[in-house]
Design a protein around this motif. Structure first.
Motif, mmCIF file in Angstrom:
data_model
loop_
_atom_site.group_PDB
_atom_site.id
_atom_site.type_symbol
_atom_site.label_atom_id
_atom_site.label_comp_id
_atom_site.label_asym_id
_atom_site.label_seq_id
_atom_site.Cartn_x
_atom_site.Cartn_y
_atom_site.Cartn_z
ATOM 1 N N ASP A 1 32.926 39.887 39.849
ATOM 2 C CA ASP A 1 33.740 39.307 40.678
ATOM 3 C C ASP A 1 35.322 39.617 40.441
ATOM 4 N N GLU A 2 35.804 40.746 40.967
ATOM 5 C CA GLU A 2 37.114 41.156 40.569
ATOM 6 C C GLU A 2 37.983 40.254 40.969
ATOM 7 N N GLU A 3 37.945 39.493 41.821
ATOM 8 C CA GLU A 3 38.963 38.384 42.384
ATOM 9 C C GLU A 3 38.914 37.341 41.340
ATOM 10 N N GLN A 4 37.988 36.991 40.650
ATOM 11 C CA GLN A 4 38.281 35.896 39.826
ATOM 12 C C GLN A 4 38.836 36.272 38.543
ATOM 13 N N GLN A 5 40.077 36.064 38.534
ATOM 14 C CA GLN A 5 40.808 36.390 37.295
ATOM 15 C C GLN A 5 41.597 35.181 36.749
ATOM 16 N N PRO A 6 41.712 34.831 35.456
ATOM 17 C CA PRO A 6 42.781 33.752 35.026
ATOM 18 C C PRO A 6 44.016 33.925 35.412
ATOM 19 N N THR A 7 44.686 32.811 35.686
ATOM 20 C CA THR A 7 45.950 32.755 35.977
ATOM 21 C C THR A 7 46.776 32.544 34.573
ATOM 22 N N GLU A 8 47.675 33.498 34.369
ATOM 23 C CA GLU A 8 48.464 33.422 32.920
ATOM 24 C C GLU A 8 49.922 32.829 33.121
#
Length: 422
Positions: free
Chosen positions: A39-46
C-alpha cells in the motif's frame, strides 16, 4: 513482586505529539488500513517536535492502522537524530468501551510468545506464577508481542540497577534474581499465565486460530467499578428513575450514545417485547446517520433459568436459513504482509462451507448451547413440536455456574433473616 517502576526507558518522558482527541465526526475509511508494504498510500505523517531528552528538535511519526480482528489504533513514534533517544506508543482511535476486558493467556509454546498484543496505558499486566504486576498508567500504550511485553518489563527493571547497586545492594541483587526468572519465561521452559486487565476495554490479545475458538485464551468482559470509572476520567451518571413496567411494554425508549464504528453521536432505541411461546426480551437497535452503521441486540428480560438449554436444529432447506451469517471472505484483516497464509486458507475453507449451506447443497445442524437457558430458536410449528428441532434442558456444571456468577449467590433465607444451613 510489584513492578510499579517498571517503565520502558524514556517512556515516562512526554513527546511533543499530543494524545489524539476522540473523533467527533466519522473518519474516511481509507485513513485506517491494515499494515501492508504494497500500500503505497499508507505512509506515516511526520511532525517536527521537541525532544524531551536533549531539548532539540526531533521527528514524531503518526500512523493510522488496523489491528487484525480488533479495531483502529494510532501508532506514535518519536526519534531524535541528535541524542539518539526514541520512544514508541499506541493510542486507541476509538472511544472508551462500554465494558472493561480481561485477557488470560496460557503461554505454552514459542508461537504463543509471538502473539500480537495491544496494551493501553490503562491496562494492568500480571504474571501470577511470578507474583509480578505492572500497574496501570506506569507504562505507555504499546503495540507489541507477548515476548515484547516481557522484554519491556526486563528493560524497565534494569534501567535503575546501577543506582540501586550503589545505594541498595541487597535490593539490586534480589531484582537481578527476578530479572533472571523473567528471562527464563522467554524460553517457555514451563507454561505460565499472562493476564492483561484493561478497564477501558481497548486492549487486545491476538487469536491466531480465528475464526475458531482459542482454547489458550480466556476473554472476560465486565462492568467497571466506580473507582475504575474515576481512574479513566469518566463521570458516573446519576441513576434514572425506573419507568413503570406497563410503560416499557407500550413505548420505545430512546437514549443518546456514540456510534461504535465512527464515534459520532447516535441514538439507541429500546423496547420490551413478548416473544410467543418464549418470554419477554429487550430489543436494542442503534442507527448512525453519519456513517450508516446499524447494530441490533437482544437481551433477556428475565432471570437466569434453573436449567441450561441446548437447541439442535437440522437445516434441510435454504428457507431454514432466516438468520444473519457472518462471511469472512473479504475480511481486510487477512490481506497484506501481516496476514498468515495458513489462517487465510482456513478462513477460505470456512467461507466455502457457508456458501454451500446457503445454496442448499449441504445439510447441516445448527446447535445453540446456552447455560443460562435464555436463548430461543423460532418453532414455526408452535405450539406443536418442530420435527427438525430438538430442545434439551440440562443441569449446569460447577464451571458454568461460576461463569454466570451463581456459585456465590445466596437467594434463600432472607425472609427469616437466617441463611440456609449447609
Amino acid at each position: 513482586m510489584a513492578a510499579s517502576g517498571a517503565v520502558e526507558p524514556g517512556a515516562a518522558a512526554a513527546t511533543a505529539a499530543p494524545s489524539p482527541a476522540p473523533a467527533q465526526a466519522p473518519a474516511p475509511e481509507h485513513l485506517f488500513r491494515p499494515i501492508s508494504a504494497e500500500d503505497e498510500e499508507q505512509q506515516p505523517t511526520e511532525i517536527e517536535s521537541l525532544c524531551m531528552n536533549c531539548y532539540r528538535n526531533g521527528t514524531t511519526r503518526l500512523l493510522l492502522t488496523k489491528v487484525p480482528f480488533f479495531r483502529e489504533i494510532i501508532v506514535s513514534s518519536f526519534s531524535c537524530e541528535h541524542c539518539g533517544w526514541n520512544n514508541t506508543e499506541i493510542h486507541s482511535a476509538g472511544r472508551i468501551q462500554d465494558q472493561g476486558v480481561r485477557y488470560a493467556l496460557t503461554v505454552r509454546t514459542q508461537e504463543d510468545m509471538n502473539r500480537e498484543v495491544v496494551k493501553t496505558d490503562s491496562a494492568t499486566t500480571s504474571i501470577p506464577e511470578l507474583d509480578f504486576e505492572i500497574p496501570a498508567f506506569t507504562q505507555k500504550g504499546a503495540l507489541t508481542t507477548v515476548e515484547g511485553l516481557i522484554s519491556r518489563a526486563i528493560s524497565g527493571l534494569e534501567q535503575d540497577q546501577p543506582t540501586r547497586r550503589a545505594n541498595e545492594e541487597a535490593v539490586a541483587e534480589r531484582i537481578d534474581e527476578f530479572i533472571v526468572r523473567l528471562k527464563e519465561l522467554k524460553r517457555v521452559a514451563s507454561p505460565f499465565t499472562l493476564i492483561i486487565d484493561d478497564p477501558s476495554g481497548n486492549s487486545f490479545v491476538e487469536n491466531p486460530h480465528a475464526p475458531q475458538k482459542d482454547h489458550a485464551l480466556v476473554i472476560t468482559h465486565y462492568n467497571r467499578t466506580v473507582q475504575q470509572e474515576e481512574m479513566l476520567g469518566l463521570q458516573a451518571e446519576a441513576p434514572e428513575e425506573k419507568p413503570e413496567e406497563e410503560d416499557l411494554r407500550n413505548e420505545v425508549l430512546q437514549f443518546n450514545t456514540n456510534c461504535p464504528e465512527c464515534n459520532a453521536p447516535a441514538q439507541t432505541n429500546m423496547k420490551l417485547v413478548q416473544i410467543p411461546h418464549f418470554k419477554e426480551v429487550i430489543i436494542m437497535a442503534t442507527n448512525c446517520d453519519c456513517c450508516g452503521h446499524r447494530t441490533n441486540e437482544v437481551k433477556s428480560g428475565g432471570a437466569v433459568e434453573p436449567l441450561g438449554t441446548r437447541i439442535t436444529f437440522h437445516i434441510t432447506h435454504p428457507s431454514d436459513l432466516t438468520r444473519d451469517v457472518l462471511k469472512v471472505t473479504k475480511n481486510p484483516f487477512t490481506l497484506g504482509d501481516s496476514s498468515n497464509p495458513g489462517q487465510m486458507e482456513k478462513l477460505r475453507e470456512f467461507s466455502q462451507k457457508l456458501d454451500q449451506i446457503l445454496e442448499g447443497n449441504v445439510k447441516a445442524h445448527f446447535i445453540m448451547n446456552d447455560p443460562a437457558g435464555n436463548s430461543y430458536l423460532q418453532n414455526v410449528y408452535a405450539p406443536e413440536d418442530d420435527p427438525e428441532m430438538k430442545v434439551e434442558h440440562y443441569k449446569r456444571t460447577f464451571d458454568q455456574n461460576e461463569e454466570l456468577g451463581l456459585n456465590d449467590m445466596k437467594t434463600e433465607g432472607y425472609e427469616t433473616g437466617l441463611a440456609p444451613q449447609r
